[in-house]
Design a protein around this motif. Structure first.
Motif, PDB file in Angstrom:
ATOM      1  N   MET A   1      51.037  21.755 112.714  1.00 36.52           N
ATOM      2  CA  MET A   1      51.919  21.724 111.687  1.00 36.52           C
ATOM      3  C   MET A   1      51.630  20.429 110.575  1.00 36.52           C
ATOM      4  N   ARG A   2      51.041  19.436 111.029  1.00 34.21           N
ATOM      5  CA  ARG A   2      50.627  18.285 110.408  1.00 34.21           C
ATOM      6  C   ARG A   2      49.686  18.638 109.081  1.00 34.21           C
ATOM      7  N   ASN A   3      48.792  19.883 109.448  1.00 31.45           N
ATOM      8  CA  ASN A   3      47.913  20.473 108.437  1.00 31.45           C
ATOM      9  C   ASN A   3      48.716  21.162 107.401  1.00 31.45           C
ATOM     10  N   LYS A   4      49.766  21.870 107.959  1.00 31.58           N
ATOM     11  CA  LYS A   4      50.505  22.505 106.884  1.00 31.58           C
ATOM     12  C   LYS A   4      51.197  21.848 106.027  1.00 31.58           C
ATOM     13  N   LEU A   5      51.786  20.682 106.593  1.00 30.78           N
ATOM     14  CA  LEU A   5      52.703  19.615 105.854  1.00 30.78           C
ATOM     15  C   LEU A   5      51.659  18.976 104.732  1.00 30.78           C
ATOM     16  N   LYS A   6      50.488  18.863 105.157  1.00 31.79           N
ATOM     17  CA  LYS A   6      49.532  17.990 104.196  1.00 31.79           C
ATOM     18  C   LYS A   6      49.184  19.194 103.253  1.00 31.79           C
ATOM     19  N   ALA A   7      49.173  20.516 103.543  1.00 28.75           N
ATOM     20  CA  ALA A   7      48.851  21.529 102.373  1.00 28.75           C
ATOM     21  C   ALA A   7      49.995  21.403 101.567  1.00 28.75           C
ATOM     22  N   LEU A   8      51.428  21.595 102.300  1.00 34.05           N
ATOM     23  CA  LEU A   8      52.321  21.521 101.293  1.00 34.05           C
ATOM     24  C   LEU A   8      52.423  20.255 100.046  1.00 34.05           C
ATOM     25  N   TYR A   9      52.178  19.280 100.740  1.00 34.24           N
ATOM     26  CA  TYR A   9      51.926  17.994  99.946  1.00 34.24           C
ATOM     27  C   TYR A   9      50.905  17.994  98.783  1.00 34.24           C
ATOM     28  N   GLU A  10      49.834  18.708  99.198  1.00 31.63           N
ATOM     29  CA  GLU A  10      48.780  19.086  98.184  1.00 31.63           C
ATOM     30  C   GLU A  10      49.055  19.960  97.357  1.00 31.63           C
ATOM     31  N   LEU A  11      49.836  21.069  97.618  1.00 29.15           N
ATOM     32  CA  LEU A  11      50.342  22.161  96.717  1.00 29.15           C
ATOM     33  C   LEU A  11      51.111  21.509  95.720  1.00 29.15           C
ATOM     34  N   GLN A  12      52.185  20.598  96.122  1.00 33.29           N
ATOM     35  CA  GLN A  12      53.202  20.099  95.484  1.00 33.29           C
ATOM     36  C   GLN A  12      52.438  19.301  94.295  1.00 33.29           C
ATOM     37  N   GLU A  13      51.408  18.637  94.697  1.00 35.89           N
ATOM     38  CA  GLU A  13      50.614  17.742  93.593  1.00 35.89           C
ATOM     39  C   GLU A  13      49.873  18.755  92.467  1.00 35.89           C
ATOM     40  N   ILE A  14      49.166  19.753  93.345  1.00 42.05           N
ATOM     41  CA  ILE A  14      48.526  20.717  92.224  1.00 42.05           C
ATOM     42  C   ILE A  14      49.566  21.479  91.306  1.00 42.05           C
ATOM     43  N   ASP A  15      50.849  21.761  92.010  1.00 40.13           N
ATOM     44  CA  ASP A  15      51.611  22.548  90.934  1.00 40.13           C
ATOM     45  C   ASP A  15      52.091  21.799  89.730  1.00 40.13           C
ATOM     46  N   LEU A  16      52.460  20.242  90.445  1.00 39.68           N
ATOM     47  CA  LEU A  16      52.931  19.517  89.293  1.00 39.68           C
ATOM     48  C   LEU A  16      52.005  19.136  88.250  1.00 39.68           C
ATOM     49  N   ARG A  17      50.783  19.148  88.519  1.00 47.84           N
ATOM     50  CA  ARG A  17      49.482  18.937  87.526  1.00 47.84           C
ATOM     51  C   ARG A  17      49.492  20.261  86.876  1.00 47.84           C
ATOM     52  N   ILE A  18      49.548  21.275  87.492  1.00 46.30           N
ATOM     53  CA  ILE A  18      49.646  22.643  86.466  1.00 46.30           C
ATOM     54  C   ILE A  18      50.861  22.560  85.459  1.00 46.30           C
ATOM     55  N   ASP A  19      52.071  22.112  86.155  1.00 49.97           N
ATOM     56  CA  ASP A  19      53.032  22.131  85.120  1.00 49.97           C
ATOM     57  C   ASP A  19      52.690  21.204  84.070  1.00 49.97           C
ATOM     58  N   GLY A  20      52.197  19.939  84.337  1.00 52.64           N
ATOM     59  CA  GLY A  20      51.884  19.099  83.222  1.00 52.64           C
ATOM     60  C   GLY A  20      51.009  19.738  82.282  1.00 52.64           C
ATOM     61  N   LEU A  21      49.658  20.229  82.725  1.00 55.92           N
ATOM     62  CA  LEU A  21      48.869  20.977  81.741  1.00 55.92           C
ATOM     63  C   LEU A  21      49.576  22.072  81.067  1.00 55.92           C
ATOM     64  N   ASP A  22      50.488  22.858  81.379  1.00 56.58           N
ATOM     65  CA  ASP A  22      51.066  23.851  80.767  1.00 56.58           C
ATOM     66  C   ASP A  22      52.045  23.349  79.770  1.00 56.58           C
ATOM     67  N   GLY A  23      52.597  22.149  80.070  1.00 59.82           N
ATOM     68  CA  GLY A  23      53.307  21.641  79.220  1.00 59.82           C
ATOM     69  C   GLY A  23      52.676  21.025  77.923  1.00 59.82           C
ATOM     70  N   GLU A  24      51.639  20.458  78.151  1.00 62.80           N
ATOM     71  CA  GLU A  24      50.740  19.904  77.324  1.00 62.80           C
ATOM     72  C   GLU A  24      50.177  21.215  76.223  1.00 62.80           C
ATOM     73  N   LYS A  25      49.615  22.100  76.976  1.00 58.34           N
ATOM     74  CA  LYS A  25      49.277  23.412  76.107  1.00 58.34           C
ATOM     75  C   LYS A  25      50.268  23.929  75.188  1.00 58.34           C
ATOM     76  N   ALA A  26      51.458  24.007  75.979  1.00 57.42           N
ATOM     77  CA  ALA A  26      52.780  24.581  75.096  1.00 57.42           C
ATOM     78  C   ALA A  26      53.059  23.640  73.905  1.00 57.42           C
ATOM     79  N   GLN A  27      52.863  22.402  74.158  1.00 58.85           N
ATOM     80  CA  GLN A  27      53.053  21.400  73.028  1.00 58.85           C
ATOM     81  C   GLN A  27      51.841  21.530  71.832  1.00 58.85           C
ATOM     82  N   LEU A  28      50.835  21.594  72.352  1.00 56.61           N
ATOM     83  CA  LEU A  28      49.516  22.076  71.376  1.00 56.61           C
ATOM     84  C   LEU A  28      49.985  23.239  70.570  1.00 56.61           C
TER      85      LEU A  28
END
Length: 238
Positions: free
Chosen positions: A1-28
């Motif tokens: 389960m520790r690995n799954k929680l780690k994957a969830l944490y990493e997934l959240q970081e990735i998704d937030l980064r993608i959200d940010g990039l998508d937001g910048e792209k939309a602004q451009l």
């Protein structure tokens, strides 16, 4: 389960980064559209001015036709005047000629006004066309720069998407379903850190027993207040 929680944490970081990039792209892309709108507005103003000139030219044409008609009337009347034998008829034709000459003076004044208006409008068109040419050059350069930035962002998004797909593979469908639902409900943030007894998502105090359970990292635990998934950052980063 520790690995799954780690994957969830990493997934959240990735998704937030993608959200940010998508937001910048939309602004451009929005900036690029604004530049296009600016060009369209400038072109529309020139087109409107050209329509104004066309209308003035048509009005001037009508005045020119009236002027020619009045001059022809005077010519005929003056010819007729030479053939008149009675004083009464002579006075009537003379009055017609006088009236026509007055009308000609008024028409000539109106024609001069139209010519002046046409010249002014054409000058305005020339000025706006020069400004448009300069604007088109600036917009082309700005759009090229924006496009480069968009392509760079898209490259970053593509890389993150690949990493995301690999991360998702280790997570059960039930966990992903809960994660996705929370992302939709909580403005993109489904996983938050628990720190010093508090949920960092809603800043509410967590029950001590629940907080202590997080140290074991052996289950997916949610905040009783905001329902976000809780993690202890140091536990999933080890």
């Amino acid at each position: 389960m520790r690995n799954k929680l780690k994957a969830l944490y990493e997934l959240q970081e990735i998704d937030l980064r993608i959200d940010g990039l998508d937001g910048e792209k939309a602004q451009l892309l929005s900036e690029a559209q604004a530049l296009e709108a600016k060009l369209a507005e400038a072109r529309e103003k020139i087109a409107a001015k050209r329509e104004e000139v066309q209308a003035l030219e048509e009005e001037k044409g009508a005045l020119d036709a009236n002027l020619a008609s009045e001059n022809e009337n005077i010519t005929r009347s003056e010819t007729h005047l030479k053939e008149i034998k009675t004083q009464k008829e002579y006075q009537a034709v003379s009055k017609e000629i006088s009236t026509a000459k007055k009308q000609i003076t008024e028409l000539e004044e109106q024609i001069l006004q139209k010519i002046s208006a046409i010249d002014e409008a054409n000058g305005e068109i020339a000025k706006r066309e020069a400004e448009l040419a300069e604007l088109e050059g600036n917009v082309t350069a700005q759009q090229a720069e924006l496009q480069q930035k968009v392509e760079a962002l898209e490259g970053g998004i593509s890389k993150d998407v690949v990493v995301r797909e690999e991360t998702v593979k280790v997570l059960p469908a039930s966990v992903m379903k809960r994660y996705s639902k929370l992302r939709d409900q909580r403005r993109g943030v489904a996983v938050v850190e628990a720190k010093e007894g508090n949920c960092m998502g809603c800043n509410m105090h967590l029950p001590p027993q629940l907080y202590n359970t997080l140290f074991r990292a052996d289950d997916v635990i949610t905040c009783p207040h905001c329902q976000r998934i809780l993690i202890m950052k140091q536990e999933v980063q080890d």
